[in-house]
Design an enzyme around this catalytic site. Structure first.
Site, PDB file in Angstrom:
ATOM      1  N   SER A 115       0.842  -1.190   0.000  1.00  0.00           N
ATOM      2  CA  SER A 115       0.000   0.000   0.000  1.00  0.00           C
ATOM      3  C   SER A 115       0.884   1.249   0.000  1.00  0.00           C
ATOM      4  O   SER A 115       1.677   1.437  -0.901  1.00  0.00           O
ATOM      5  CB  SER A 115      -0.965  -0.041   1.199  1.00  0.00           C
ATOM      6  N   GLU A 212      -2.070  -2.745  -7.969  1.00  0.00           N
ATOM      7  CA  GLU A 212      -3.265  -3.044  -7.177  1.00  0.00           C
ATOM      8  C   GLU A 212      -3.734  -1.727  -6.585  1.00  0.00           C
ATOM      9  O   GLU A 212      -2.977  -0.765  -6.506  1.00  0.00           O
ATOM     10  CB  GLU A 212      -2.964  -4.088  -6.097  1.00  0.00           C
ATOM     11  N   HIS A 280      -5.165  -5.473  -1.179  1.00  0.00           N
ATOM     12  CA  HIS A 280      -5.964  -5.124  -0.008  1.00  0.00           C
ATOM     13  C   HIS A 280      -7.137  -6.069   0.262  1.00  0.00           C
ATOM     14  O   HIS A 280      -8.006  -5.746   1.065  1.00  0.00           O
ATOM     15  CB  HIS A 280      -6.507  -3.701  -0.166  1.00  0.00           C
TER      16      HIS A 280
END
Length: 309
Positions: A115, A212, A280
Site C-alpha cells: 500500500s 493493485e 488489499h
C-alpha cells in the site's frame, strides 16, 4: 533514474534473528502490533517494536522526524535483519528524502510492506538497488492463516513464490495471451502515480509491473492509468501483473475497475494477468520487488524469485 544499478539481496532470516517493527506511514493500534510480536516470536524471531511505532499525529504515526528516525535506526542497526512496516495508510513519501540510503547499501535487510509502503519500495530500489518484499504488514498478522504463512515464506525461505490467478478475484477476467520475464516492480497504483516526476519513480523499461489499489472508482483507476500512459511509462513495460482492485461503497456502479483495466491496458501489446491475490483483499501473497519474475498469462501464473539469499 536509479542512482545505483547494483542489485542487493538481503540474507534470509533464521531463528534467533532480530527484526524491527516500525510505522513509517499511518498510526496503528497497539493490540495489532502486539499480535504481530506474538506471531513473529512463535517463528523463533526476535521482534523489536521501535520507540515511535505507536505514535499518532493526525493521520500520521507521529512526526516526520520521528518516523524517519525509527526507520533509519532500524536500517543502520547491524543486529536487525529485517524491517517490517506495521501498516500503510499515508506518510512514507514525506520522509523519503530523509532516509539513510548509505546504510541500506552497507547492510541490506529485508524490508516488508504494501500500500503506502510502495513509495518506500520504489525509493530503496532507485537509491540502493535493494530487493524488497511487497507483502502483509505487521497489523495483518493478527489474522493468521495465509497472511502469516506467506510472510514467513518471504522472510525465512529462499524458494520462489508462485502466485496463481484466482477466479474469485474481480480482476480475473483481465488477461491477454503471452509470457514474459523481467524484473517485478510497482505495487499500489495510486502511490506509483504520485512517484512520477520524483527521484523515487522506478525505471520500468522491460519490467513486469505489479499494480493493485483499494477504494477507487473506475474513473479514478482510468485517471491513474491515463497519467502513466501520457507519461510514456506504461508503453515501456514488458508485462503487467494485476492484483486486487476494489471500489468504495456498495460497488453498484455500472462501470467497474476491471472494465477500465482491460480497456486501458490491452492495447499495449504486452501480457496482462489479472486475478492475482495480491493487495488489499482477503488474501495478500508476498512477492519480491526487484527480483526476476516470469508472468505467464496463458498458465495464469506469476513466478517470482525470492528477495532473500
Amino acid at each position: 533514474m536509479p542512482v545505483s544499478r547494483t542489485i542487493l539481496n538481503p540474507n534470509v532470516l533464521r531463528a534467533g534473528d532480530a527484526l524491527a517493527l516500525v510505522s513509517p506511514a499511518g498510526p496503528v493500534a497497539e493490540a495489532r502490533v502486539q499480535a504481530a510480536v506474538r506471531e513473529l516470536t512463535s517463528w523463533g524471531l526476535r521482534p523489536r517494536v521501535y520507540p515511535h511505532a505507536l505514535d499518532a499525529e493526525h493521520f500520521l504515526a507521529g512526526s516526520d522526524a520521528n518516523r524517519a528516525a525509527d526507520l533509519n535506526d532500524a536500517l543502520a542497526d547491524p543486529e536487525i535483519r529485517a524491517v517490517l512496516c506495521n501498516r500503510g495508510g499515508y506518510g512514507v513519501q514525506r520522509i523519503l528524502e530523509h532516509l539513510d540510503y548509505d546504510a541500506v547499501r552497507r547492510d541490506p535487510k529485508l524490508v516488508v510492506g504494501f500500500s503506502d509502503i510502495t513509495a518506500l519500495h520504489a525509493a530503496l530500489w532507485n537509491r540502493a538497488g535493494l530487493v524488497t518484499v511487497h507483502g502483509p504488514v505487521a497489523a495483518q498478522l493478527e489474522r493468521g492463516g495465509e497472511f502469516a504463512s506467506t510472510l514467513r515464506h518471504a522472510l525465512m525461505s529462499t524458494e520462489p513464490m508462485v502466485v496463481q490467478a484466482d477466479s474469485a478475484e474481480p480482476t480475473f477476467s483481465v488477461r491477454t495471451s503471452g509470457a514474459v520475464e523481467g524484473t517485478l516492480l510497482g505495487g499500489n497504483l495510486s502511490m506509483l502515480s504520485t512517484c512520477v516526476g520524483t527521484p523515487f519513480m522506478p525505471d520500468l523499461e522491460g519490467a513486469i509491473l505489479l499494480i493493485e489499489d483499494v477504494g477507487e472508482l473506475a474513473y479514478r483507476v482510468d485517471r491513474l492509468l491515463t497519467h502513466l500512459r501520457n507519461g510514456g511509462i506504461l508503453q515501456r513495460v514488458g508485462g503487467i501483473a494485476i492484483g486486487q482492485f476494489s471500489e468504495p461503497g456498495h460497488g453498484n456502479n455500472p462501470i467497474k475497475p476491471p472494465d477500465v483495466l482491460i480497456e486501458r491496458l490491452a492495447d499495449l501489446g504486452v501480457p496482462l494477468l489479472g486475478g492475482l491475490p495480491i493487495g488489499h483483499g482477503d488474501r495478500n501473497l508476498a512477492v519480491a520487488l526487484g527480483s526476476r519474475a516470469v508472468l505467464d498469462a496463458d498458465a495464469g501464473t506469476l513466478t517470482v524469485a525470492p528477495a532473500a539469499r
